[in-house]
Design a protein around this motif. Sequence first.
Motif, short mmCIF file in Angstrom:
data_model
loop_
_atom_site.label_atom_id
_atom_site.label_comp_id
_atom_site.label_asym_id
_atom_site.label_seq_id
_atom_site.Cartn_x
_atom_site.Cartn_y
_atom_site.Cartn_z
N ALA A 240 1.02 -1.89 0.36
CA ALA A 240 -0.16 0.05 0.03
C ALA A 240 0.95 1.26 -0.27
O ALA A 240 0.64 2.09 -0.67
CB ALA A 240 -1.19 0.11 1.20
N ASP A 241 1.96 1.46 1.09
CA ASP A 241 3.16 2.45 0.94
C ASP A 241 3.32 2.37 -0.37
O ASP A 241 3.52 3.41 -0.83
CB ASP A 241 3.65 2.18 1.52
CG ASP A 241 3.44 2.15 3.54
OD1 ASP A 241 1.96 3.07 3.67
OD2 ASP A 241 3.70 2.08 3.92
N GLU A 242 4.00 1.32 -0.89
CA GLU A 242 4.61 1.87 -2.59
C GLU A 242 3.53 2.48 -3.53
O GLU A 242 4.22 2.58 -4.56
CB GLU A 242 4.50 -0.14 -3.04
CG GLU A 242 6.63 -0.06 -1.57
CD GLU A 242 6.81 -1.72 -2.86
OE1 GLU A 242 6.65 -1.65 -4.24
OE2 GLU A 242 7.52 -1.20 -1.86
N LEU A 243 2.22 1.73 -3.66
CA LEU A 243 1.36 2.37 -4.30
C LEU A 243 1.13 3.82 -3.87
O LEU A 243 1.11 4.20 -5.42
CB LEU A 243 0.47 1.31 -4.43
CG LEU A 243 0.21 0.17 -5.03
CD1 LEU A 243 -1.33 -0.73 -4.47
CD2 LEU A 243 0.01 0.11 -6.16
N ASP B 188 1.49 6.60 -6.67
CA ASP B 188 0.55 7.51 -6.67
C ASP B 188 1.24 8.65 -6.95
O ASP B 188 0.78 9.70 -8.12
CB ASP B 188 -0.70 6.89 -6.37
CG ASP B 188 -1.47 5.98 -6.50
OD1 ASP B 188 -1.17 5.18 -7.35
OD2 ASP B 188 -2.50 5.76 -5.81
N THR B 189 1.46 9.24 -6.04
CA THR B 189 2.10 10.79 -5.82
C THR B 189 3.11 10.55 -6.91
O THR B 189 3.13 12.15 -7.29
CB THR B 189 3.09 10.62 -4.97
OG1 THR B 189 1.79 10.49 -3.84
CG2 THR B 189 3.92 12.36 -4.02
N GLU B 190 3.91 10.02 -7.26
CA GLU B 190 5.14 10.65 -8.04
C GLU B 190 4.33 10.61 -9.62
O GLU B 190 4.51 11.60 -10.28
CB GLU B 190 5.69 9.03 -8.37
CG GLU B 190 6.57 8.77 -9.58
CD GLU B 190 7.52 8.59 -9.60
OE1 GLU B 190 8.78 8.48 -10.09
OE2 GLU B 190 7.46 6.41 -9.23
N LYS C 67 2.16 14.19 -13.71
CA LYS C 67 1.38 14.29 -14.74
C LYS C 67 1.27 16.06 -14.34
O LYS C 67 0.92 16.92 -15.82
CB LYS C 67 -0.65 14.00 -14.14
CG LYS C 67 -1.45 14.17 -14.96
CD LYS C 67 -2.76 13.53 -14.13
CE LYS C 67 -3.73 14.67 -15.45
NZ LYS C 67 -5.17 13.01 -14.80
N ASP C 68 1.23 16.58 -13.29
CA ASP C 68 1.34 18.48 -13.21
C ASP C 68 2.22 18.64 -13.92
O ASP C 68 2.06 19.98 -14.33
CB ASP C 68 1.13 18.32 -11.43
CG ASP C 68 1.14 19.44 -10.62
OD1 ASP C 68 0.04 20.92 -11.72
OD2 ASP C 68 2.06 19.96 -10.81
#
Length: 174
Positions: free
Chosen positions: A23-26, A30-32, A37-38
């Motif tokens: 979950a931490d890796e996901l 997702d943050t990366e 994307k930003d």
Amino acid sequence: MTDDNLDVPEGTSEVESGAPSLADELLARDTEIADLKDRLLRGAAEMENTRRRLERDKVDSAAYAMTGFARDLLGVADNLRRAVAALPAEAPGFEAVRTGIEATERELGTVLARHGIVRVETDGQKLDPNKHQAMIEVDSEAHEAGAIVSELQAGYTIKDRLLRPALVSVARAK
């Protein structure tokens, strides 16, 4: 002990040992992804802004490319006006010369107007520092303070930009 758990002591789980969970890796991924994307969207917006600015600069460049040449032609227009003014009013034989110079002056005015070069209005106007340059102040009973009394040299605009300010005399405050 298996090869998978070599660095985890026996009897402890991955969560307890400080190793990242799935979950931490996901969440990190997702943050990366959100950051990438930003950055991509910001880069695309910057490219679009640059494209628009270059397009606007291209249009301006085409519209105002002849500014230097137009300024030089204004000297010719001034000299034609001076030539008409210098001709004697009642001298025989000068009517044809006056007519020719006036026709040339009108034609030059037409050509300038065709290319977006327009004379700055001064008659009955208040002094506008964006279009007029006050050269002298004069006493005038017929004009209110700050009004243009006379034009010393014509001013011109090219499209919406000032090419040369009109040199004027202005009524002095009483």
